[in-house]
Design a protein around this motif. Structure first.
Motif, mmCIF file in Angstrom:
data_model
loop_
_atom_site.group_PDB
_atom_site.id
_atom_site.type_symbol
_atom_site.label_atom_id
_atom_site.label_comp_id
_atom_site.label_asym_id
_atom_site.label_seq_id
_atom_site.Cartn_x
_atom_site.Cartn_y
_atom_site.Cartn_z
ATOM 1 N N LEU A 108 0.828 -1.212 0.000
ATOM 2 C CA LEU A 108 0.000 0.000 0.000
ATOM 3 C C LEU A 108 0.862 1.261 0.000
ATOM 4 O O LEU A 108 0.435 2.319 -0.453
ATOM 5 N N ASN A 109 2.096 1.127 0.530
ATOM 6 C CA ASN A 109 3.003 2.287 0.541
ATOM 7 C C ASN A 109 3.629 2.527 -0.818
ATOM 8 O O ASN A 109 3.918 3.662 -1.187
ATOM 9 N N THR A 110 3.879 1.441 -1.544
ATOM 10 C CA THR A 110 4.627 1.591 -2.795
ATOM 11 C C THR A 110 3.729 1.685 -4.022
ATOM 12 O O THR A 110 4.055 2.370 -4.973
ATOM 13 N N GLU A 111 2.596 1.004 -3.961
ATOM 14 C CA GLU A 111 1.702 1.045 -5.125
ATOM 15 C C GLU A 111 1.135 2.445 -5.295
ATOM 16 O O GLU A 111 0.817 3.109 -4.318
ATOM 17 N N GLU A 112 1.012 2.867 -6.545
ATOM 18 C CA GLU A 112 0.376 4.166 -6.749
ATOM 19 C C GLU A 112 -1.084 4.039 -6.344
ATOM 20 O O GLU A 112 -1.674 2.971 -6.453
ATOM 21 N N PRO A 113 -1.636 5.139 -5.814
ATOM 22 C CA PRO A 113 -3.022 5.056 -5.367
ATOM 23 C C PRO A 113 -3.909 4.551 -6.494
ATOM 24 O O PRO A 113 -3.822 5.029 -7.634
ATOM 25 N N ASN A 114 -4.690 3.566 -6.171
ATOM 26 C CA ASN A 114 -5.469 2.935 -7.213
ATOM 27 C C ASN A 114 -6.668 3.764 -7.630
ATOM 28 O O ASN A 114 -7.360 4.345 -6.816
ATOM 29 N N MET A 166 -8.653 12.563 -13.208
ATOM 30 C CA MET A 166 -9.119 12.351 -14.579
ATOM 31 C C MET A 166 -7.923 12.323 -15.528
ATOM 32 O O MET A 166 -7.804 11.464 -16.382
ATOM 33 N N LYS A 167 -7.055 13.310 -15.323
ATOM 34 C CA LYS A 167 -5.846 13.385 -16.147
ATOM 35 C C LYS A 167 -5.079 12.066 -16.072
ATOM 36 O O LYS A 167 -4.588 11.552 -17.072
ATOM 37 N N ALA A 168 -5.000 11.573 -14.836
ATOM 38 C CA ALA A 168 -4.250 10.323 -14.611
ATOM 39 C C ALA A 168 -4.864 9.175 -15.400
ATOM 40 O O ALA A 168 -4.153 8.342 -15.960
ATOM 41 N N ILE A 169 -6.193 9.171 -15.434
ATOM 42 C CA ILE A 169 -6.872 8.085 -16.156
ATOM 43 C C ILE A 169 -6.524 8.168 -17.640
ATOM 44 O O ILE A 169 -6.162 7.177 -18.272
ATOM 45 N N VAL A 170 -6.620 9.388 -18.173
ATOM 46 C CA VAL A 170 -6.340 9.569 -19.596
ATOM 47 C C VAL A 170 -4.912 9.141 -19.899
ATOM 48 O O VAL A 170 -4.649 8.388 -20.833
ATOM 49 N N ALA A 171 -3.999 9.608 -19.049
ATOM 50 C CA ALA A 171 -2.585 9.295 -19.270
ATOM 51 C C ALA A 171 -2.352 7.791 -19.233
ATOM 52 O O ALA A 171 -1.701 7.228 -20.114
ATOM 53 N N SER A 172 -2.949 7.157 -18.213
ATOM 54 C CA SER A 172 -2.705 5.714 -18.087
ATOM 55 C C SER A 172 -3.365 4.950 -19.233
ATOM 56 O O SER A 172 -2.863 3.938 -19.683
#
Lengths: 225, 225
Positions: free
Chosen positions: A127-133, B1-7
């Motif tokens: 949970l510390n290393t994973e990017e927030p889901n 939202m930006k993150a979603i688009v980027a991913s």
């Protein structure tokens, strides 16, 4: 006769060792009707034996990972259940995964205690290393995410198994390795294969002209699984 | 939202180096007048909070199950009951989620519905003196959940809105009926059951502490109580 000798030798060996549970009560319960104080240290009378301590730490972590994954799959399922996504098949897929992780978490907690351990509820390190889901994704993204999560859990199972199989260090626990094999690794492999297959299907169908129709039909397919 | 688009972009380029992958398909948003998705924010928010509350209760019950499973506690009947309660609380959370989905909610901001880390941090108790103290604890926990559900009802009936000026009074009849009829019904029945168990066990404890708890545990395990 031979058997008797072996038995006798074993008995003497066990009896002679100071750190037996029996020894704690020896002398206390020796035919007198008067009450005696209970032994203070009963640590040899617990369910733990061998080198279970190290393995337990990993098993506890494994249980906590299952709790987290169960919650994450629940969120993914929820998202696909809303009226805009309206993908009942995806909703079911993730819900089934969530239910399975939850049930496994409970089974793991029970197994920790079977082996004389004490469950500790701490958030897993990932949970510390994973990017927030972010669970609001597109269908193929969500399947990809699930595939990653399943692989991570499978590797964690390997880790537990590895800790339980270090024969050269004298740290060998066949009960744990067998438990992990029977209850986890086989169906993990099947799950991973299934999800990888879904990625393959979606990848090819989504690059065609019928993306939205493909997703609709694929969702219908998932509903029947 | 930006993150979603980027991913999404990233994923699409990775998955398919050749050809184009169409992950998204425009989702037309049709707003009716009056709105069919007519839940108001304060009510939705308090429902979202209630989902967290139910999951916190599930985690607390997991900790209870874990404690009573230990070899040095050895109360499998209590453990079984608490593990079942944990799964029940999780089902309550899922029922609330399903309700919100039915009413056209949870189309966005799904990820914040559950804070996985907080679930671990909100386990308040991990040790109990006796089976009786855990039963009392469980009854308190249920009473707290009931109180929270009543609060949800009040908010969704528009009571709290009335106090504020310029706030539209909105009574969510259907949700209030659902919570009153189904949720509260289950809560009150569950509480009565727990209170009965507390009484029975308390009566044993005065004169037959350990034996009483032992017998009570075996009855719980067999489902006799």
């Amino acid at each position: 006769m031979k058997a008797f000798v072996v038995f006798a030798v074993l008995f003497v060996a066990v009896y002679a060792a100071d750190d037996t549970c029996y020894k704690k009560f020896d002398g206390i319960c020796s035919g007198t009707t008067a009450k005696s104080p209970l032994p203070v240290d009963l640590s040899t009378c617990t369910a733990s034996y061998g080198h279970i301590d190290v393995v337990l730490r990993h098993l506890i972590g494994f249980a906590n990972s299952h709790i987290v994954r169960s919650m994450e799959y629940l969120l993914m399922s929820t998202y696909y259940g809303n009226y805009q996504k309206n993908r009942a098949g995806f909703e079911k897929l993730f819900r089934d995964l969530s239910d399975a992780k939850w049930d496994h978490a409970i089974e793991l907690i029970k197994h920790v205690t079977t082996r004389g351990g004490s469950m500790k509820f701490t958030p897993p390190d990932f949970l510390n290393t994973e990017e927030p889901n972010v669970y609001e994704g597109y269908e193929i993204q969500s399947i990809a995410k699930a595939l990653d999560k399943e692989k991570q859990l499978a590797l964690e199972a390997f880790k537990v198994h590895n800790e339980a199989s270090r024969r050269t260090d004298g740290k060998h626990d066949p009960e744990i390795s067998s438990y992990i094999e029977e209850e986890f690794v086989h169906h993990q492999a099947k799950n991973i294969r299934k999800l990888a297959g879904y990625v393959t299907d979606l990848k090819s169908m989504l690059s065609g002209p019928d993306g939205s129709l493909s997703l609709f039909l694929f969702d219908e397919y998932l509903k029947g699984q | 939202m930006k993150a979603i688009v980027a991913s999404t972009l990233l994923l699409c380029t990775f998955v398919l180096a050749t050809g184009d992958l169409q992950c998204s398909h425009t989702e037309p948003l049709y707003l009716t007048n009056p709105r069919w998705d007519d839940m108001v924010d304060p009510c939705v928010n308090v429902m979202r909070k209630q989902i967290k509350t139910e999951l916190n209760a599930a985690m607390q019950y997991l900790a209870m199950g874990a404690h009573f499973s230990k070899d040095v506690v050895n109360r499998p009947g209590f453990a079984k009951m608490f593990f079942e309660s944990a799964s029940e609380e999780r089902q309550h959370a899922i029922k609330l989620i399903s309700y919100l989905l039915m009413r056209g909610e949870l189309v966005s901001d799904v990820s914040s519905l559950i804070d996985t880390r907080a679930l671990f941090e909100k386990i308040n108790w991990t040790k109990w003196e006796s089976g009786l103290s855990a039963l009392k604890n469980a009854l308190t926990l249920e009473a707290l959940v009931t109180k929270d559900i009543k609060n949800v009802i009040e908010v969704c009936e528009g009571h709290t809105n009335k106090k504020r000026q310029n706030q539209e009074e909105v009574n969510d009849y259907h949700l209030v009926d659902y919570l009153t009829g189904e949720f509260l019904e289950e809560q009150y029945k569950g509480q009565r059951d727990l209170a009965g168990k507390v009484s029975t066990l308390s009566k044993f404890m005065t004169d037959h502490g350990d034996l009483g708890e032992f017998l009570f545990d075996k009855k719980l395990l067999k489902g006799d109580l």
